[in-house]
Design an enzyme around this catalytic site. Structure first.
Site, PDB file in Angstrom:
ATOM      1  N   GLY A   1       0.637  -1.155   0.078  1.00 56.94           N
ATOM      2  CA  GLY A   1       0.064   0.107   0.079  1.00 56.94           C
ATOM      3  C   GLY A   1       0.726   1.328  -0.136  1.00 56.94           C
ATOM      4  O   GLY A   1       2.221   1.292  -0.127  1.00 56.94           O
ATOM      5  N   GLN A   2       0.234   2.360   0.164  1.00 59.28           N
ATOM      6  CA  GLN A   2       0.856   3.738   0.328  1.00 59.28           C
ATOM      7  C   GLN A   2       1.908   4.019   1.159  1.00 59.28           C
ATOM      8  O   GLN A   2       3.301   4.399   0.650  1.00 59.28           O
ATOM      9  CB  GLN A   2      -0.244   4.749   0.202  1.00 59.28           C
ATOM     10  CG  GLN A   2       0.647   6.037  -0.029  1.00 59.28           C
ATOM     11  CD  GLN A   2      -0.452   7.393   0.539  1.00 59.28           C
ATOM     12  OE1 GLN A   2      -1.201   7.104   1.428  1.00 59.28           O
ATOM     13  NE2 GLN A   2       0.239   8.611   0.140  1.00 59.28           N
TER      14      GLN A   2
ATOM     15  N   LYS B   1     -11.622   3.675  13.618  1.00 61.69           N
ATOM     16  CA  LYS B   1     -10.265   4.192  14.042  1.00 61.69           C
ATOM     17  C   LYS B   1     -10.393   4.336  15.603  1.00 61.69           C
ATOM     18  O   LYS B   1      -9.290   4.079  16.227  1.00 61.69           O
ATOM     19  CB  LYS B   1      -9.950   5.588  13.266  1.00 61.69           C
ATOM     20  CG  LYS B   1      -9.435   5.334  12.075  1.00 61.69           C
ATOM     21  CD  LYS B   1      -7.974   4.349  11.770  1.00 61.69           C
ATOM     22  CE  LYS B   1      -7.521   3.739  10.695  1.00 61.69           C
ATOM     23  NZ  LYS B   1      -6.633   2.944  10.771  1.00 61.69           N
TER      24      LYS B   1
ATOM     25  N   TYR C   1     -15.078   5.159   8.798  1.00 63.64           N
ATOM     26  CA  TYR C   1     -13.717   5.203   8.911  1.00 63.64           C
ATOM     27  C   TYR C   1     -13.304   5.491  10.545  1.00 63.64           C
ATOM     28  O   TYR C   1     -12.595   4.950  11.103  1.00 63.64           O
ATOM     29  CB  TYR C   1     -13.295   6.094   7.956  1.00 63.64           C
ATOM     30  CG  TYR C   1     -11.629   6.275   7.786  1.00 63.64           C
ATOM     31  CD1 TYR C   1     -11.091   5.045   7.433  1.00 63.64           C
ATOM     32  CD2 TYR C   1     -10.992   7.440   8.306  1.00 63.64           C
ATOM     33  CE1 TYR C   1      -9.618   5.189   7.562  1.00 63.64           C
ATOM     34  CE2 TYR C   1      -9.725   7.545   8.225  1.00 63.64           C
ATOM     35  CZ  TYR C   1      -8.780   6.479   8.074  1.00 63.64           C
ATOM     36  OH  TYR C   1      -7.503   6.401   7.923  1.00 63.64           O
TER      37      TYR C   1
HETATM   38  N1  SER Z   1      -5.523   9.843   4.570  1.00 63.91           N
HETATM   39  C1  SER Z   1      -6.697   9.407   5.224  1.00 63.91           C
HETATM   40  C2  SER Z   1      -7.997   9.522   4.347  1.00 63.91           C
HETATM   41  O1  SER Z   1      -8.251  10.670   3.642  1.00 63.91           O
HETATM   42  C3  SER Z   1      -6.916   9.837   6.632  1.00 63.91           C
HETATM   43  O2  SER Z   1      -6.426   9.172   7.476  1.00 63.91           O
HETATM   44  O3  SER Z   1      -8.925   8.494   4.506  1.00 63.91           O
END
Ligand code: SER
Length: 319
Positions: free
Chosen positions: A11-12, A146, A142
Site C-alpha cells: 500500500g501507500q 479508527k 472510517y
Molecule cells: N488519509 C486518510 C483518508 O483521507 C486519513 O487518514 O482517509
C-alpha cells in the site's frame, strides 16, 4: 535483532516503510505481506514476501510463527471515502482484521504498530489545535473504526501487556504508491496533474484546512515511535502527529512557485467535503514531541520541491 512483519506492505505507506525498515534492520529481518496488489520489484527482491489477508487469522499466525516475528506493523485498512461507500467492508477490514492481528500478536508476544488517523475526530472535537486527549465522536464509518481501533489497542496493552503503539496520521503525501480512496488524496493527485497537465480540478472546497505530512516524515514517525523507550510513553494509541496544514489554495500556490502557469478549479465532492469539514484544521502534537521526540523534517515548501522533482522523473515520457 528485530524480526518484523509489515501487513499491507504493497500500500501507500507499506511500500515505502518496508523498504526503509529493510535498510535499517536488514532485508531478511523484514517480511512484507500483501493481500492482492502485486508488489513492486524493489519490495519483492529486497526481502521475503508472503500473501497474507488479515481477515484470515490462521495463515497470518503461520507466517508470524514461520519467521519468528516479534514486531508487526499493521497497515492494511480501508480509507475514509471507500469506507463511506462500503461501511461493511470497512468494519470487516478495519475491525475484524485488526482483532485478528491483535490476537496473533498476543499469542506470539509481538509489539504492534497500528496507525490511527485525523479521521478519529469529528465535528464536536475542537478543530483548531486539537488536543491529544479530547472529544472523539466521528461521523464516518472510517472514524468509528479508527476510534474503536485505538481503544482496542489500548485494551490489549492494559489487559494483556501487549506493546501496542500508534499515531494519528494526517493526510500522507508521497510519489511512490498512490493512496487508495481517502479524503486527503487530492493533495497527492494535485502534484501528478501539475506535472501532467499543469491544471487540476480539486474535489475539496477552498478553505478546507487539514493536517498533512510528507512520506519520509511518516516513515520516521512509525520507526521512531516503535523504537521509543516505553517508560516515557504516557499515551500509546494513538499520538497526534502533524507536519504542516494547508487548504487547496495554499498547496496550489506552492506548486505555482515552481510551475507559474499551473491553474486549479473546483468540482466539490459533497461526501469528501463533509468528511473533511469534520476533521481537525491543525492538531496539537506536543505529546508526541515530548514523549518520543517527534519532529518533522518537511514543510509544504520543502515537500513541494521534492514531490515535483520526483514526479517529473517518474512521469517522463518513455522513449
Ligand atoms: N488519509 C486518510 C483518508 O483521507 C486519513 O487518514 O482517509
Amino acid at each position: 535483532m528485530k524480526k518484523i512483519l509489515v501487513i499491507g506492505a504493497a500500500g501507500q505507506i507499506g511500500s515505502e516503510l518496508t523498504v526503509a525498515l529493510r535498510e535499517r534492520y536488514g532485508g531478511d529481518h523484514v517480511v512484507a505481506a500483501g493481500r492482492k496488489t502485486k508488489p513492486a520489484e524493489q519490495l519483492l527482491h529486497s526481502g521475503p514476501f508472503e500473501w497474507v489477508d488479515c481477515l484470515a487469522a490462521a495463515p497470518l499466525a503461520r507466517v508470524v510463527k514461520k519467521y519468528r516475528i516479534d514486531t508487526i506493523y499493521h497497515l492494511a485498512a480501508i480509507l475514509s471515502a471507500v469506507a463511506e461507500a462500503d461501511p461493511g467492508l470497512a468494519w470487516n477490514v478495519n475491525i475484524s482484521g485488526l482483532y485478528n492481528v491483535l490476537e496473533v500478536a498476543r499469542e506470539h508476544r509481538c509489539a504492534l504498530f497500528v496507525p490511527s488517523s485525523i479521521g478519529a475526530f469529528g465535528a464536536s472535537t475542537p478543530l483548531d489545535n486539537t488536543p491529544q486527549v479530547t472529544i472523539q465522536r466521528p461521523s464516518t464509518m472510517y472514524g468509528v473504526t479508527k476510534v474503536a481501533g485505538e481503544l482496542l489497542c489500548d485494551y490489549y496493552h492494559a489487559r494483556f501487556g501487549l506493546d501496542t503503539r500508534g499515531v494519528r496520521f494526517p493526510g500522507i503525501i508521497s510519489h511512490a504508491t498512490l493512496p487508495g480512496g481517502g479524503t486527503t488524496d487530492y493533495a497527492v493527485e494535485i502534484y501528478y496533474e501539475a506535472i501532467r497537465q499543469k491544471r487540476y480540478t480539486c474535489n475539496l472546497p477552498a478553505g478546507t484546512f487539514l493536517d498533512m505530512m510528507y512520506m519520509p516524515d511518516a516513515i520516521k514517525a512509525a520507526i521512531t515511535l516503535m523504537e521509543a523507550d516505553p517508560a516515557r510513553l504516557v499515551h500509546r494509541n494513538a499520538f497526534n502527529i502533524t507536519a504542516m496544514n494547508f487548504d487547496p489554495e495554499l498547496i496550489a500556490a506552492s506548486i505555482r512557485t515552481h510551475i507559474p502557469e499551473f491553474t486549479m478549479d473546483y468540482e466539490v465532492d459533497p461526501v469528501k467535503a463533509k468528511i473533511a469539514a469534520s476533521w481537525p484544521n491543525c492538531m496539537d502534537d506536543s505529546a508526541a514531541r515530548e514523549q518520543w521526540g517527534w519532529k518533522p523534517d518537511y514543510d509544504l515548501e520543502a515537500m513541494t520541491g521534492d514531490m515535483l522533482a520526483a514526479l517529473s522523473k517518474k512521469l517522463q515520457p518513455q522513449e
